[in-house]
Design an enzyme around this catalytic site. Sequence first.
Site, mmCIF file in Angstrom:
data_model
loop_
_atom_site.group_PDB
_atom_site.id
_atom_site.type_symbol
_atom_site.label_atom_id
_atom_site.label_comp_id
_atom_site.label_asym_id
_atom_site.label_seq_id
_atom_site.Cartn_x
_atom_site.Cartn_y
_atom_site.Cartn_z
ATOM 1 C CD1 TRP A 106 46.292 29.848 45.045
ATOM 2 C CD2 TRP A 106 46.676 32.020 45.339
ATOM 3 N NE1 TRP A 106 46.755 30.361 43.853
ATOM 4 C CE2 TRP A 106 47.001 31.681 44.001
ATOM 5 C CE3 TRP A 106 46.844 33.340 45.756
ATOM 6 C CZ2 TRP A 106 47.482 32.624 43.086
ATOM 7 C CZ3 TRP A 106 47.321 34.282 44.849
ATOM 8 C CH2 TRP A 106 47.634 33.920 43.534
ATOM 9 C CG ASP A 175 40.423 32.515 47.908
ATOM 10 O OD1 ASP A 175 39.678 32.712 46.927
ATOM 11 O OD2 ASP A 175 41.672 32.563 47.840
ATOM 12 C CE LYS A 199 42.177 31.424 40.187
ATOM 13 N NZ LYS A 199 43.359 31.170 39.360
#
Length: 363
Positions: A106, A175, A199
Amino acid sequence: MRKFNFCAGPAALPEPVLLQAQQELLDWRDLGCSVMEISHRSPEFVEVAERAEQDLRDLLNIPDNYKVLFLQGGATGQFSAVPWNLFGAGGSREERVADYIHTGQWAEKAIKEARRYGRVNIVASSEDRNFTYAPGPDSWCQNENAAYFHYTPNETIGGVEFDYVPEVSCPLVADMSSNILSQPIPVEKFGVIYAGAQKNIGPSGIAVGVVRDDLLDRTLPEIPRSLSWKIAADAGSMDNTPPTFAWYLSGLVFRWLKEQGGVEAMAQLAERKSSLLYEFIDGSDFYSSPVEKSSRSRMNVPFVLADERLDKEFLQQAEEAGLLNLKGHRSVGGMRASLYNAVPLEAVEALVAFMVDFEKRCG
């Protein structure tokens, strides 16, 4: 019958939230229609939006000089939005530079996107050990002219989590897609926090942004309207039609979190769940964790079997036992159990019991 869902995202949602949404689906607030069927600018939905923002502010103790944004495009959209919104004070494309820590897939995606609009200085990387640890500040190589400093506090795929907040002189950008709302956050140390919802916040289709006010005027002049934080802030996140159902469900999750005791309670629960699983793995010769102990994620726990030929059988039997979505990411293989806020302790206890039994039978 509900099963235990360890999916990394879209992930488990709290059952009380799902039940409330089910009850309200056809007739919301006695309006005779669904919340999905009303105008996003109606007084009723504006109330939903304002309540969701206030609850999130309460949960994270967000200072007044930060805007809370509900955005589209997920965290991937923010990989582009970050440089578009923060490179504007950096001169020409060749003069713009940002600091990034590279800790896995990511982070890499965010880095690749930022390179489309300026230069990226890799402050530190854990690629030397296959992204199994979070680099400490003693290894950093920062750029004094960086417009911002970006990192990924929790790498969902690799199961690596930072146990500290970087101290930097430029705006800190994080993030937090896979660990937001799992513990208290010193928001005042950050310039920007962003997170995909699917999530720990709600269903996919919406993202949350927390942006300090003084950073709203640093946009590149050519910024696409849909990626501008300033436009979103000025429009109350309603410059265009937002994903109203995802926003509504996220608001229900925020309310549920407050009822559970907030992020402090979630932090305690996350510690109990992850410790239970890690302690079992560490005490077994049949299972192992590839992540260094000091960097292990509380949210995403990857593990491997001593004999990878048993992986398929493990996954099949786990599913038959009501333990879903334990397959590791396609890029790393093995297994992964995601232990987000909505995953109860009972799920981890059931997983450990299954792993004990599987080891006895197949080890």
